[in-house]
Design a protein around this motif. Structure first.
Motif, PDB file in Angstrom:
ATOM      1  N   THR A 185       0.845  -1.189   0.000  1.00  0.00           N
ATOM      2  CA  THR A 185       0.000   0.000   0.000  1.00  0.00           C
ATOM      3  C   THR A 185       0.878   1.235   0.000  1.00  0.00           C
ATOM      4  N   GLN A 186       0.549   2.178  -0.863  1.00  0.00           N
ATOM      5  CA  GLN A 186       1.280   3.438  -0.931  1.00  0.00           C
ATOM      6  C   GLN A 186       0.435   4.545  -0.323  1.00  0.00           C
ATOM      7  N   PHE A 187       1.102   5.409   0.439  1.00  0.00           N
ATOM      8  CA  PHE A 187       0.453   6.548   1.061  1.00  0.00           C
ATOM      9  C   PHE A 187       1.084   7.817   0.515  1.00  0.00           C
ATOM     10  N   GLY A 188       0.256   8.733   0.077  1.00  0.00           N
ATOM     11  CA  GLY A 188       0.777   9.962  -0.503  1.00  0.00           C
ATOM     12  C   GLY A 188       0.047  11.190   0.008  1.00  0.00           C
ATOM     13  N   TYR A 189       0.683  12.333  -0.185  1.00  0.00           N
ATOM     14  CA  TYR A 189       0.072  13.599   0.192  1.00  0.00           C
ATOM     15  C   TYR A 189       0.635  14.677  -0.712  1.00  0.00           C
ATOM     16  N   ALA A 194      -0.661  29.037  -1.375  1.00  0.00           N
ATOM     17  CA  ALA A 194      -0.215  30.261  -2.035  1.00  0.00           C
ATOM     18  C   ALA A 194      -0.835  31.483  -1.364  1.00  0.00           C
ATOM     19  N   VAL A 195      -0.030  32.530  -1.196  1.00  0.00           N
ATOM     20  CA  VAL A 195      -0.499  33.781  -0.604  1.00  0.00           C
ATOM     21  C   VAL A 195      -0.098  34.927  -1.517  1.00  0.00           C
ATOM     22  N   LEU A 196      -1.058  35.801  -1.819  1.00  0.00           N
ATOM     23  CA  LEU A 196      -0.788  36.999  -2.607  1.00  0.00           C
ATOM     24  C   LEU A 196      -1.001  38.206  -1.707  1.00  0.00           C
ATOM     25  N   SER A 197       0.090  38.890  -1.391  1.00  0.00           N
ATOM     26  CA  SER A 197       0.046  40.029  -0.484  1.00  0.00           C
ATOM     27  C   SER A 197       1.081  41.052  -0.912  1.00  0.00           C
ATOM     28  N   GLU A 198       0.678  42.314  -0.969  1.00  0.00           N
ATOM     29  CA  GLU A 198       1.577  43.402  -1.346  1.00  0.00           C
ATOM     30  C   GLU A 198       2.279  43.116  -2.664  1.00  0.00           C
ATOM     31  N   ASN A 199       1.496  42.612  -3.626  1.00  0.00           N
ATOM     32  CA  ASN A 199       1.990  42.307  -4.979  1.00  0.00           C
ATOM     33  C   ASN A 199       3.046  41.208  -5.014  1.00  0.00           C
ATOM     34  N   LYS A 200       3.140  40.423  -3.963  1.00  0.00           N
ATOM     35  CA  LYS A 200       4.068  39.297  -3.944  1.00  0.00           C
ATOM     36  C   LYS A 200       3.284  37.992  -3.781  1.00  0.00           C
ATOM     37  N   LEU A 201       3.532  37.068  -4.683  1.00  0.00           N
ATOM     38  CA  LEU A 201       2.865  35.767  -4.671  1.00  0.00           C
ATOM     39  C   LEU A 201       3.844  34.721  -4.161  1.00  0.00           C
ATOM     40  N   THR A 202       3.600  34.217  -2.956  1.00  0.00           N
ATOM     41  CA  THR A 202       4.461  33.201  -2.348  1.00  0.00           C
ATOM     42  C   THR A 202       3.767  31.849  -2.443  1.00  0.00           C
ATOM     43  N   VAL A 203       4.491  30.853  -2.928  1.00  0.00           N
ATOM     44  CA  VAL A 203       3.920  29.529  -3.149  1.00  0.00           C
ATOM     45  C   VAL A 203       4.776  28.462  -2.474  1.00  0.00           C
ATOM     46  N   VAL A 204       4.118  27.581  -1.735  1.00  0.00           N
ATOM     47  CA  VAL A 204       4.739  26.383  -1.173  1.00  0.00           C
ATOM     48  C   VAL A 204       3.969  25.202  -1.734  1.00  0.00           C
ATOM     49  N   SER A 205       4.638  24.334  -2.473  1.00  0.00           N
ATOM     50  CA  SER A 205       3.942  23.227  -3.122  1.00  0.00           C
ATOM     51  C   SER A 205       4.776  21.959  -3.003  1.00  0.00           C
ATOM     52  N   GLY A 206       4.158  20.874  -2.540  1.00  0.00           N
ATOM     53  CA  GLY A 206       4.926  19.653  -2.339  1.00  0.00           C
ATOM     54  C   GLY A 206       4.105  18.391  -2.537  1.00  0.00           C
ATOM     55  N   ALA A 207       4.808  17.289  -2.701  1.00  0.00           N
ATOM     56  CA  ALA A 207       4.167  15.982  -2.854  1.00  0.00           C
ATOM     57  C   ALA A 207       5.076  14.916  -2.260  1.00  0.00           C
ATOM     58  N   TYR A 208       4.469  13.923  -1.635  1.00  0.00           N
ATOM     59  CA  TYR A 208       5.230  12.826  -1.024  1.00  0.00           C
ATOM     60  C   TYR A 208       4.510  11.515  -1.284  1.00  0.00           C
ATOM     61  N   LEU A 209       5.273  10.456  -1.534  1.00  0.00           N
ATOM     62  CA  LEU A 209       4.693   9.134  -1.762  1.00  0.00           C
ATOM     63  C   LEU A 209       5.603   8.074  -1.159  1.00  0.00           C
ATOM     64  N   GLY A 210       5.017   7.178  -0.369  1.00  0.00           N
ATOM     65  CA  GLY A 210       5.804   6.119   0.254  1.00  0.00           C
ATOM     66  C   GLY A 210       4.907   5.022   0.786  1.00  0.00           C
ATOM     67  N   THR A 211       5.493   4.079   1.479  1.00  0.00           N
ATOM     68  CA  THR A 211       4.738   2.941   2.009  1.00  0.00           C
ATOM     69  C   THR A 211       4.521   3.036   3.512  1.00  0.00           C
ATOM     70  N   MET A 213       2.623   5.233   6.441  1.00  0.00           N
ATOM     71  CA  MET A 213       1.628   6.263   6.716  1.00  0.00           C
ATOM     72  C   MET A 213       2.177   7.342   7.644  1.00  0.00           C
ATOM     73  N   MET A 214       3.051   6.960   8.572  1.00  0.00           N
ATOM     74  CA  MET A 214       3.603   7.936   9.499  1.00  0.00           C
ATOM     75  C   MET A 214       4.511   8.933   8.782  1.00  0.00           C
ATOM     76  N   GLU A 215       5.212   8.480   7.752  1.00  0.00           N
ATOM     77  CA  GLU A 215       6.042   9.405   6.986  1.00  0.00           C
ATOM     78  C   GLU A 215       5.165  10.394   6.224  1.00  0.00           C
ATOM     79  N   ARG A 216       4.031   9.912   5.717  1.00  0.00           N
ATOM     80  CA  ARG A 216       3.099  10.831   5.062  1.00  0.00           C
ATOM     81  C   ARG A 216       2.622  11.884   6.052  1.00  0.00           C
ATOM     82  N   GLN A 217       2.343  11.477   7.274  1.00  0.00           N
ATOM     83  CA  GLN A 217       1.906  12.418   8.292  1.00  0.00           C
ATOM     84  C   GLN A 217       2.999  13.436   8.604  1.00  0.00           C
ATOM     85  N   SER A 218       4.235  12.971   8.679  1.00  0.00           N
ATOM     86  CA  SER A 218       5.357  13.888   8.940  1.00  0.00           C
ATOM     87  C   SER A 218       5.506  14.901   7.810  1.00  0.00           C
TER      88      SER A 218
END
Length: 232
Positions: A185-189, A194-211, A213-218
């Motif tokens: 079984t694979q667990f992913g997240y 993204a936040v747009l404030s004072e004409n600045k767009l800050t983005v945090v984007s990520g993906a994780y996949l493993g077997t 579940m606790m690592e997915r939670q971390s």
């Protein structure tokens, strides 16, 4: 025509600190499903026309975004602070204005991209909500596609919300994955914040996949810690 428009615009630009930039991933193709046979030909044609118009507008926005006069701001302090105490093995590479973080766990791995784009000179003719929702969806699609073998059908949760408060806006979308092939079984997240404030767009984007579940939670906790460090 639609994909040619994006690819032509994106492939022609290279980051030089300020100005035009290219996206970190290949542009995502969208498949339009035809209407069921029970729907009248007129209704089907009208529905497809509406979808096509929306897709063309979306493709045009993405092309204009990356081809506009934008600059990257440094996000190293944000990343350094949020990554303190991280339980994963990490490797960070800064290229094209993006902090690319590779993560390795005992039973899986993932990526996180962090960027801040200054839009003050971009002159994009779109409102805040449209920029947040469409760029957020674009980045979410590119990031989630990094989980090999996982499709939207494997998402067991799917959350999306955009909030506007005066001159500030916030976008968040995340999904969890649980997939089995009969042997493991694979667990992913995957999440894009993204936040747009004072004409600045800050983005945090990520993906994780493993077997594990606790690592997915971390990983989801790490994404939350990064989001908390984004000024809103």
């Amino acid at each position: 025509m639609k994909n040619i428009l994006i690819l032509a615009a994106l492939s022609a630009v290279i980051l030089t600190g300020c100005g035009n930039i290219s996206p970190p991933f290949k542009a995502e193709q969208t498949t339009v499903t035809t209407a069921a046979p029970t729907v009248s030909a007129a209704a089907s044609s009208e529905a497809e026309s509406t979808v096509d118009e929306e897709q063309v507008k979306y493709d045009t926005f993405i092309a204009e975004f990356f081809d506009s006069n934008i600059c990257f701001s440094d996000t190293s302090a944000l990343v350094t602070e949020a990554m303190k105490g991280c339980s994963f093995e990490t490797q960070t590479d800064s290229s094209n204005g993006v902090q690319n973080i590779s993560l390795k766990g005992s039973n899986g791995g993932g990526i996180i991209n962090v960027l801040c784009v200054d839009l003050s000179q971009s002159q994009l003719d779109y409102d805040m909500k449209y920029i947040l929702e469409n760029f957020g969806d674009y980045y979410f699609g590119q990031t989630s596609a990094q989980m090999n073998g996982v499709t939207e059908d494997d998402f067991v949760s799917n959350y999306r919300m955009t909030t506007n408060v005066y001159s500030n806006g916030k976008y968040q979308r995340y999904s969890s994955v649980q997939k089995t092939d009969g042997m493991a079984t694979q667990f992913g997240y995957t999440e894009t914040y993204a936040v747009l404030s004072e004409n600045k767009l800050t983005v945090v984007s990520g993906a994780y996949l493993g077997t594990d579940m606790m690592e997915r939670q971390s990983f989801s906790q790490l994404m939350g810690k990064l989001a908390e460090n984004v000024k809103y």
